[in-house]
Scaffold this motif. Structure first.
Motif, short mmCIF file in Angstrom:
data_model
loop_
_atom_site.label_atom_id
_atom_site.label_comp_id
_atom_site.label_asym_id
_atom_site.label_seq_id
_atom_site.Cartn_x
_atom_site.Cartn_y
_atom_site.Cartn_z
N VAL A 35 122.73 -31.58 36.84
CA VAL A 35 123.33 -31.37 38.15
C VAL A 35 122.36 -30.56 39.00
O VAL A 35 121.64 -29.71 38.48
N THR A 36 122.33 -30.84 40.26
CA THR A 36 121.42 -30.20 41.24
C THR A 36 120.00 -30.02 40.68
O THR A 36 119.52 -28.90 40.56
N PRO A 37 119.33 -31.14 40.36
CA PRO A 37 118.01 -31.00 39.75
C PRO A 37 116.97 -30.34 40.66
O PRO A 37 116.11 -29.62 40.18
N ALA A 51 120.94 -19.29 35.90
CA ALA A 51 120.52 -20.22 34.85
C ALA A 51 121.62 -20.42 33.83
O ALA A 51 121.83 -21.55 33.34
N LEU A 52 122.35 -19.37 33.50
CA LEU A 52 123.47 -19.50 32.56
C LEU A 52 124.57 -20.39 33.14
O LEU A 52 125.11 -21.26 32.45
N SER A 65 118.02 -24.76 26.87
CA SER A 65 116.84 -24.01 27.30
C SER A 65 117.14 -23.12 28.49
O SER A 65 116.62 -22.01 28.60
N ALA A 66 117.99 -23.61 29.39
CA ALA A 66 118.37 -22.80 30.55
C ALA A 66 119.13 -21.56 30.12
O ALA A 66 118.95 -20.47 30.68
N LEU A 110 110.57 -21.51 27.92
CA LEU A 110 111.86 -22.15 28.17
C LEU A 110 112.01 -22.58 29.63
O LEU A 110 112.58 -23.64 29.91
N LEU A 111 111.48 -21.80 30.56
CA LEU A 111 111.53 -22.20 31.97
C LEU A 111 110.68 -23.43 32.24
O LEU A 111 111.05 -24.28 33.05
N VAL A 112 109.55 -23.54 31.55
CA VAL A 112 108.72 -24.74 31.70
C VAL A 112 109.45 -25.95 31.15
O VAL A 112 109.39 -27.05 31.73
N VAL A 113 110.17 -25.79 30.04
CA VAL A 113 110.96 -26.90 29.50
C VAL A 113 112.02 -27.35 30.51
O VAL A 113 112.17 -28.55 30.77
N VAL A 114 112.74 -26.41 31.09
CA VAL A 114 113.76 -26.75 32.09
C VAL A 114 113.11 -27.40 33.31
O VAL A 114 113.59 -28.42 33.80
N GLY A 115 112.04 -26.82 33.79
CA GLY A 115 111.35 -27.37 34.96
C GLY A 115 110.80 -28.76 34.70
O GLY A 115 110.93 -29.66 35.55
#
Length: 164
Positions: free
Chosen positions: A55-57, A41-42, A2-3, A93-98
């Motif tokens: 990593v680094t959440p 993000a990549l 997703s990121a 996708l950003l909401v999924v990552v967040g």
């Protein structure tokens, strides 16, 4: 995964704001920020896949929120040249990552809970995730290109690749 999808779309939206004729200083500044966030993000997605864990959440959660703000701000700074389809896909996708990083951080805070070890993702899981991301990201990138190339009369030029 997703990121990576969110990063590609965010970078594309930012690049579109930078190169579009008639973009103001605010839109170009937001565009540069969006490109940097998309590239970050990549890189973060590659680091997560390589490490097999988040990593680094905290930085990822902050980056998701800032990226979400950036894509919405671009929609208001350059509305005629920003694709709503791309903004919606990037936002999803950003909401999924967040949400994923927020749940991870929440679980880390529970001192009494036993530490969980991440299960490695199977090849089938990776293929399904990649297919889902491709289905979301590909139309969003196409819509971003169309929004940038949009003529004043509302048409999009047809680009041919003859001789290639």
């Amino acid at each position: 995964m997703s990121a990576w999808g969110a990063g590609l779309i965010t970078a594309a939206l930012g690049a579109g704001a930078i190169i579009t004729t008639g973009s103001g200083v605010a839109a170009r500044g937001l565009g540069v920020g969006a490109v940097v966030l998309g590239l970050a993000a990549l890189v973060w997605g590659a680091a997560v896949l390589s490490a097999g864990r988040l990593v680094t959440p905290r930085a990822a959660l902050a980056g998701s929120l800032v990226s979400l703000f950036a894509v919405f701000a671009l929609m208001f700074a350059a509305p005629a040249r920003t694709s709503i389809v791309a903004v919606a896909a990037a936002s999803f996708l950003l909401v999924v990552v967040g949400a994923t990083t927020a749940v991870h951080l929440r679980r880390q805070r529970r001192a009494a809970a036993p530490a969980r070890t991440a299960k490695p993702m199977s090849v089938i899981g990776l293929l399904v995730a990649a297919a889902f991301i491709a289905v979301v990201v590909t139309p969003a990138l196409g819509a971003t290109q169309n929004a940038v190339l949009l003529r004043d009369d509302g048409t999009v030029p047809v680009i041919t690749h003859e001789g290639h």
